[in-house]
Structure formats: C-alpha cells, structure tokens
Write an enzyme that holds these catalytic residues in place. Structure first.
Site, mmCIF file in Angstrom:
data_model
loop_
_atom_site.group_PDB
_atom_site.id
_atom_site.type_symbol
_atom_site.label_atom_id
_atom_site.label_comp_id
_atom_site.label_asym_id
_atom_site.label_seq_id
_atom_site.Cartn_x
_atom_site.Cartn_y
_atom_site.Cartn_z
ATOM 1 N N ASP A 1 0.837 -1.203 0.000
ATOM 2 C CA ASP A 1 0.000 0.000 0.000
ATOM 3 C C ASP A 1 0.871 1.253 0.000
ATOM 4 O O ASP A 1 1.969 1.265 0.566
ATOM 5 C CB ASP A 1 -0.911 -0.022 1.241
ATOM 6 N N ASN B 1 -10.773 -3.033 -5.645
ATOM 7 C CA ASN B 1 -9.949 -2.144 -6.465
ATOM 8 C C ASN B 1 -10.511 -1.924 -7.881
ATOM 9 O O ASN B 1 -10.066 -1.014 -8.590
ATOM 10 C CB ASN B 1 -8.500 -2.644 -6.551
HETATM 11 C C1 IPE Z 1 -5.662 -2.872 -0.131
HETATM 12 O O1 IPE Z 1 -5.219 -1.603 -0.510
HETATM 13 C C2 IPE Z 1 -5.670 -3.791 -1.284
HETATM 14 C C3 IPE Z 1 -4.349 -4.110 -1.818
HETATM 15 C C4 IPE Z 1 -3.210 -3.830 -1.274
HETATM 16 C C5 IPE Z 1 -4.374 -4.824 -3.051
HETATM 17 P P1 IPE Z 1 -6.254 -0.428 -0.791
HETATM 18 O O2 IPE Z 1 -5.452 0.812 -0.927
HETATM 19 O O3 IPE Z 1 -7.154 -0.783 -1.900
HETATM 20 O O4 IPE Z 1 -7.103 -0.456 0.563
HETATM 21 P P2 IPE Z 1 -7.992 0.617 1.298
HETATM 22 O O5 IPE Z 1 -9.007 1.102 0.314
HETATM 23 O O6 IPE Z 1 -7.096 1.712 1.754
HETATM 24 O O7 IPE Z 1 -8.576 -0.144 2.447
HETATM 25 C C1 IPE Z 2 -1.192 -0.130 -3.497
HETATM 26 O O1 IPE Z 2 -1.081 1.247 -3.543
HETATM 27 C C2 IPE Z 2 -1.513 -0.766 -4.812
HETATM 28 C C3 IPE Z 2 -2.871 -1.284 -4.923
HETATM 29 C C4 IPE Z 2 -3.774 -1.323 -3.982
HETATM 30 C C5 IPE Z 2 -3.275 -1.790 -6.235
HETATM 31 P P1 IPE Z 2 -2.323 2.227 -3.665
HETATM 32 O O2 IPE Z 2 -2.626 2.401 -5.111
HETATM 33 O O3 IPE Z 2 -3.451 1.769 -2.825
HETATM 34 O O4 IPE Z 2 -1.698 3.561 -3.091
HETATM 35 P P2 IPE Z 2 -2.385 4.654 -2.184
HETATM 36 O O5 IPE Z 2 -3.004 3.939 -1.008
HETATM 37 O O6 IPE Z 2 -3.417 5.336 -3.023
HETATM 38 O O7 IPE Z 2 -1.276 5.569 -1.759
HETATM 39 MG MG MG Z 3 -4.077 2.202 -0.912
#
Ligand code: IPE
Ligand code: IPE
Ligand code: MG
Length: 233
Positions: free
Chosen positions: A17, A66
C-alpha cells in the site's frame, strides 16, 4: 545482515500500500507509483526467498474492491500483472511456484493466459511458493471454499476441511503480515489465515520499502512473543 535473524516466518504476507501517495509526493502520476511498486515487489520477493529462505510469500496486489478505481488505473495495473506473470517469471524467480489467489474469471484475457501458463509451468516447483492475490478477497475465498465443500458433498466440516479448500491449501500457516503506508487494517486480506499472524504496520510507502525495511520488519517479528493462547515467558 541475515545471520542475526534466527526466528524467521515460514509464511509472510504483504499488503502493498502507498503506491499512489508515493507518486503524489513526487508530483508523479499514480501509474509511476505502481511501476516503482512493481520493482519493489521483485526485490522483496527475492529477498524473502533467496536471502532469508522464507518458503511462502503472499502478496495482496489487487482487491475485489480495487475495480472501483478509474478504468485507466485498473488497465495499467492489469498490464503490469500480465507482464509480471509472463514467462519471464520463471527466469526471474527460479524454484518458485506461482499460485494465483483470486477470481480469474474477471481477469482480462492477456492476464488470464499469462497467469495460467506460468502457474502450470511452475507447478512442479516445491521450494518456494508465491501466492499472488489479484482480484482477491478474503471473504470471497471463504465463500468459494464453502461452495466447493458443498459441491463435494463433505460432511462433518472441521477447520482442516476449510483449510483444504483455501488457496493456501497445504501451506505453512501465515506467521506475519506487513502492511505498508501506515494504514492499520486488513482490507479483506487472508481473513482465515490471519488468525494467529503477527501484524506490522510500517509507515513507509510500498515503493520505498527496500532491503533495510524488510530486515527491520523481520527483526520486529523476531522480537514478538507468540503465545498462541498459552503462557510463555
Ligand atoms: C488494499 O489496498 C488492497 C491491496 C493492497 C491490493 P487499498 O489501498 O485498496 O485499501 P484501502 O481502500 O485503503 O482499504
Ligand atoms: C497499493 O497502492 C496498490 C494497490 C492497492 C493496487 P495504492 O494504489 O493503494 O496507493 P495509495 O493507497 O493510493 O497511496
Ligand atoms: Mg491504498
């Protein structure tokens, strides 16, 4: 660095994340964060397997939630996953079995083909397992297990029955979950398997999570007193 670490997890999970925030901090598009996140992913997977000899690594790369992101971002992520699971996987990660966790029916064709092909070609690898969560949801994994248990006419269901119907069938128990970026939630990651896992929430954004950060995480794990309900000093 590794010789100081004695008690290592047998199964480590990463909720990756912070790719978007990493990019934003640098004035870059979110796609640049995902690209950098992919590089980190390769590095960390290799470190876990080949430096620390951790036999199972689980990665949460894309959740069922996602899909709610802008189509452009979803498409970019799918193309990254397609490249990641291409035949190069076998050269990049020798002795690793690729095990996709998630509903493949929603994968774009290119990804579905590369993931299936590489999963089959790496099937015989037994030394290391990479569980790659794409279109993954811990709740859906349990629903799928229950449906398959019913389909197979199983009776007298116990914990072992459930475990036998999860993506992680036969694997060592999940010992340690690392979620980067400072968020302290599971977001639907391995809800059954996480039962007795240790949790660690570093504030580092995933693209900046490198060898040193992994070492610190494993050191943290080493210091945890795992009691499993019993009394241990
Ligand atoms: C969780 O990350 C899912 C993955 C790492 C694939 P998100 O960024 O989607 O989660 P939330 O929305 O902050 O809970
Ligand atoms: C993790 O990073 C990747 C996925 C969940 C696919 P994010 O895309 O959630 O990054 P933030 O949370 O917006 O910074
Ligand atoms: Mg995220």
């Amino acid at each position: 660095m590794t010789n100081k670490l004695e008690r290592l997890p047998k199964h480590i999970g990463f909720i990756i994340d912070g790719n978007g925030r990493w990019a934003k901090e640098r004035g870059l598009p979110r796609s640049a964060g995902h690209k950098a996140g992919c590089k980190t992913l390769s590095l960390i997977i290799k470190e876990c397997f080949y430096t620390y000899n951790i036999p199972v690594v689980s990665i949460y790369a894309f959740s069922t939630e996602n899909w709610n992101r802008p189509q452009k971002e979803v498409d970019y992520l799918m193309s990254l996953f397609k490249d990641y699971t291409s035949k190069d996987f076998l050269n990049e990660f020798p002795e690793v079995k690729l095990n996709i966790m998630g509903d493949e029916s929603k994968f774009p064709d290119g990804l579905a083909n590369s993931a299936r092909e590489t999963a089959v070609l790496s099937e015989k690898n037994s030394k290391y397992i990479l569980n790659l969560g794409i279109n993954y949801s811990g709740q859906d994994e349990l629903v799928r297990a229950v449906n398959n248990i019913i389909r197979d006419g199983k009776k007298d269901i116990d914990r072992q029955t459930i475990e036998d119907y999860l993506y992680t069938k036969g694997q060592p128990k999940l010992d340690f979950v690392v979620r980067t970026s400072g968020e302290q939630r599971l977001s639907n990651f391995m809800l059954w398997q996480v039962a007795y896992a240790e949790m660690y929430f570093p504030t580092t954004y995933w693209p900046s999570f490198k060898k040193k950060e992994l070492y610190n995480a494993l050191k943290e794990f080493q210091g945890r007193n795992r009691r499993f309900g019993a009394i241990k000093e």
